[in-house]
Design a protein around this motif. Structure first.
Motif, PDB file in Angstrom:
ATOM      1  N   TYR A  21       0.842  -1.191   0.000  1.00 33.35           N
ATOM      2  CA  TYR A  21       0.000   0.000   0.000  1.00 33.35           C
ATOM      3  C   TYR A  21       0.878   1.243   0.000  1.00 33.35           C
ATOM      4  O   TYR A  21       1.777   1.365   0.828  1.00 33.35           O
ATOM      5  CB  TYR A  21      -0.906   0.022   1.238  1.00 33.35           C
ATOM      6  CG  TYR A  21      -1.943  -1.066   1.223  1.00 33.35           C
ATOM      7  CD1 TYR A  21      -3.050  -0.946   0.399  1.00 33.35           C
ATOM      8  CD2 TYR A  21      -1.811  -2.192   2.001  1.00 33.35           C
ATOM      9  CE1 TYR A  21      -4.002  -1.944   0.367  1.00 33.35           C
ATOM     10  CE2 TYR A  21      -2.764  -3.199   1.977  1.00 33.35           C
ATOM     11  CZ  TYR A  21      -3.855  -3.063   1.158  1.00 33.35           C
ATOM     12  OH  TYR A  21      -4.789  -4.053   1.126  1.00 33.35           O
ATOM     13  N   ALA A  22       0.601   2.165  -0.920  1.00 33.02           N
ATOM     14  CA  ALA A  22       1.321   3.424  -0.947  1.00 33.02           C
ATOM     15  C   ALA A  22       0.744   4.351   0.113  1.00 33.02           C
ATOM     16  O   ALA A  22      -0.302   4.060   0.700  1.00 33.02           O
ATOM     17  CB  ALA A  22       1.217   4.045  -2.330  1.00 33.02           C
ATOM     18  N   SER A  23       1.421   5.477   0.351  1.00 34.94           N
ATOM     19  CA  SER A  23       1.049   6.287   1.518  1.00 34.94           C
ATOM     20  C   SER A  23      -0.343   6.897   1.416  1.00 34.94           C
ATOM     21  O   SER A  23      -0.991   7.103   2.435  1.00 34.94           O
ATOM     22  CB  SER A  23       2.097   7.365   1.757  1.00 34.94           C
ATOM     23  OG  SER A  23       2.446   7.980   0.556  1.00 34.94           O
ATOM     24  N   ALA A  24      -0.833   7.211   0.204  1.00 32.26           N
ATOM     25  CA  ALA A  24      -2.186   7.768   0.113  1.00 32.26           C
ATOM     26  C   ALA A  24      -3.243   6.669   0.135  1.00 32.26           C
ATOM     27  O   ALA A  24      -4.432   6.963   0.215  1.00 32.26           O
ATOM     28  CB  ALA A  24      -2.336   8.591  -1.161  1.00 32.26           C
ATOM     29  N   GLU A  25      -2.841   5.423   0.020  1.00 37.40           N
ATOM     30  CA  GLU A  25      -3.815   4.334  -0.040  1.00 37.40           C
ATOM     31  C   GLU A  25      -4.211   3.877   1.349  1.00 37.40           C
ATOM     32  O   GLU A  25      -5.381   3.870   1.706  1.00 37.40           O
ATOM     33  CB  GLU A  25      -3.222   3.148  -0.798  1.00 37.40           C
ATOM     34  CG  GLU A  25      -2.753   3.496  -2.181  1.00 37.40           C
ATOM     35  CD  GLU A  25      -2.555   2.259  -3.018  1.00 37.40           C
ATOM     36  OE1 GLU A  25      -1.458   1.685  -2.950  1.00 37.40           O
ATOM     37  OE2 GLU A  25      -3.495   1.853  -3.708  1.00 37.40           O
TER      38      GLU A  25
ATOM     39  N   ASP B  12      -6.942   5.333   3.539  1.00 40.11           N
ATOM     40  CA  ASP B  12      -6.891   6.798   3.572  1.00 40.11           C
ATOM     41  C   ASP B  12      -6.731   7.287   5.004  1.00 40.11           C
ATOM     42  O   ASP B  12      -7.605   7.926   5.575  1.00 40.11           O
ATOM     43  CB  ASP B  12      -8.164   7.397   2.942  1.00 40.11           C
ATOM     44  CG  ASP B  12      -7.997   8.891   2.698  1.00 40.11           C
ATOM     45  OD1 ASP B  12      -6.884   9.394   2.886  1.00 40.11           O
ATOM     46  OD2 ASP B  12      -8.983   9.544   2.328  1.00 40.11           O
TER      47      ASP B  12
END
Lengths: 194, 193
Positions: free
Chosen positions: A68-72, A169
């Motif tokens: 998971y990327a940071s905005a996900e 989020d």
């Protein structure tokens, strides 16, 4: 006469077997340094970045997961309960409390190495923030056991399993102050049929 | 004599342990370059690049599967060698979607979700720094609302996830992921002519 070849053979055997074994053990044991630990829950908020440590990079190259990327979001996993005992399908657990601030969350139980539970399967192997029932104060109580339970219930698989709580989020993913956050507690409330 | 042999044996074990430590470091540091099980290789194994591939619940021959029962996932490998790339889609009512851009070393380049996007629509243009300079000089009207992302690496992959918290959202999520485009950005700089 054969002393020197024997000594060289011993040194080479130790070097290769020790090097390979220690690398496999290290990569299987953890997804790198940089873990944040909240109660029984572990997460690696920087494992997908270029700043990840060499062990994290090596681990993710070997595991081949889509992180998971940071905005996900941020995925927390727990393999033990609050008392440090391994989670197993023979026992019943109660997860209670609140998640850190997040728009949505999902929670599922899966045996190590097994796939994720299907939402279409007859037994509920997963729960999310829209399907969970809440207490009046906004907290929740979730039962994880093989026997059905009233309220929120997640069907545990047989044998040892892991819980994965994914916050979607969430400011948690980008924050270094993550240590102050509180995760729901995991309490063992009984084993067997008793 | 036996004592001397014992000394040599201890030395051989010590040399072996030092060699093991060195080998451990070499493998850990070089594994990302040589791994054939990393996420980028697996995304490439899904098939042709520049299009989205949906992931199943169980791993297929590429080894990729959904990591969450409620998050439907699609992946697309890109190559910016020829032209920039555009990822676009319209949200038919999905409660949450997110997009992550990774380079070929699986390092995060950029990520976005429905709340941080422009009006909830998915519209991202990926370009190398050189392409981005040309693009900014002469921005086509179709890309004025796009989010422009500069990628140092010209190869990589994007991951698009959409949340279906209940079965009734499955149709909207499928529509979103199946119609999302991951295509070369059709754009020509006027300076060429």
């Amino acid at each position: 006469m054969f002393r020197i070849p024997i000594l060289i053979a011993i040194a080479l055997t130790i070097a290769f077997s020790g090097g390979i074994w220690s690398t496999i053990a290290a990569l299987n044991a953890t997804a790198g340094f940089g873990a944040i630990r909240l109660g029984a829950w572990d997460a690696f908020p920087e494992a997908q970045t270029a700043d990840a440590d060499p062990y994290a990079k090596s681990h993710r190259a070997n595991a081949g997961k889509l992180l998971y990327a940071s905005a996900e979001g941020l995925a927390f996993t727990a393999a033990v309960d609050d008392a440090g005992q391994r989670l197993t399908g023979d026992c019943r657990y109660q997860i209670s409390g609140q998640t850190p601030a997040a728009r949505l969350w999902t929670l599922f139980a899966a045996a190590p190495g097994a796939g994720t539970p299907s939402p279409a399967s007859p037994l509920p192997g997963a729960l999310n923030s829209r399907t969970a029932l809440y207490r009046p104060d906004g907290g929740f109580e979730i039962h994880v056991s093989r026997q059905a339970a009233p309220g929120n219930w997640i069907a545990a698989p047989a044998g040892p399993f892991r819980l994965t709580l994914t916050l979607l989020d969430t400011p948690t993913a980008g924050s270094s102050g993550v240590i102050d956050l509180s995760m729901p507690s995991i309490k063992m409330i009984g084993c067997g049929n008793g | 004599m036996a004592r001397r042999f014992a000394l040599h044996l201890v030395m051989a074990v010590a040399v072996g342990l030092v060699g093991a430590a060195l080998l451990h470091l070499v493998i850990v540091l070089l594994l990302p370059q040589f791994s054939e099980r990393d996420a980028y290789t697996r995304v490439l194994a899904k098939g042709e690049i520049q299009r989205f591939w949906r992931l199943g619940e169980t791993p297929d021959k590429s080894g990729l599967a959904q990591d969450d029962p409620y998050l439907q996932t699609a992946v697309c490998a890109f190559d910016l060698g020829e032209s920039p790339m555009r990822v676009a889609g319209t949200n038919p009512g999905v409660p949450f979607w997110s997009l992550a851009v990774y380079d070929s070393g699986s390092n995060e380049v950029f990520s976005i979700n429905d709340r941080t996007s422009v009006a909830g629509a998915l519209d991202v243009v990926l370009a190398t720094p050189v392409q981005m300079t040309l693009l900014r000089k002469n921005l086509p009207a179709s890309a004025t609302q796009s989010i422009l992302v500069e990628s140092q690496s010209s190869e990589g992959y994007v991951v698009l996830r959409a949340l279906a918290p209940q079965q009734s959202f499955a149709a909207a999520v499928s529509q979103f992921l199946d119609t999302a485009a991951c295509t070369p950005f059709e754009w020509r700089s006027r300076s060429r002519f």
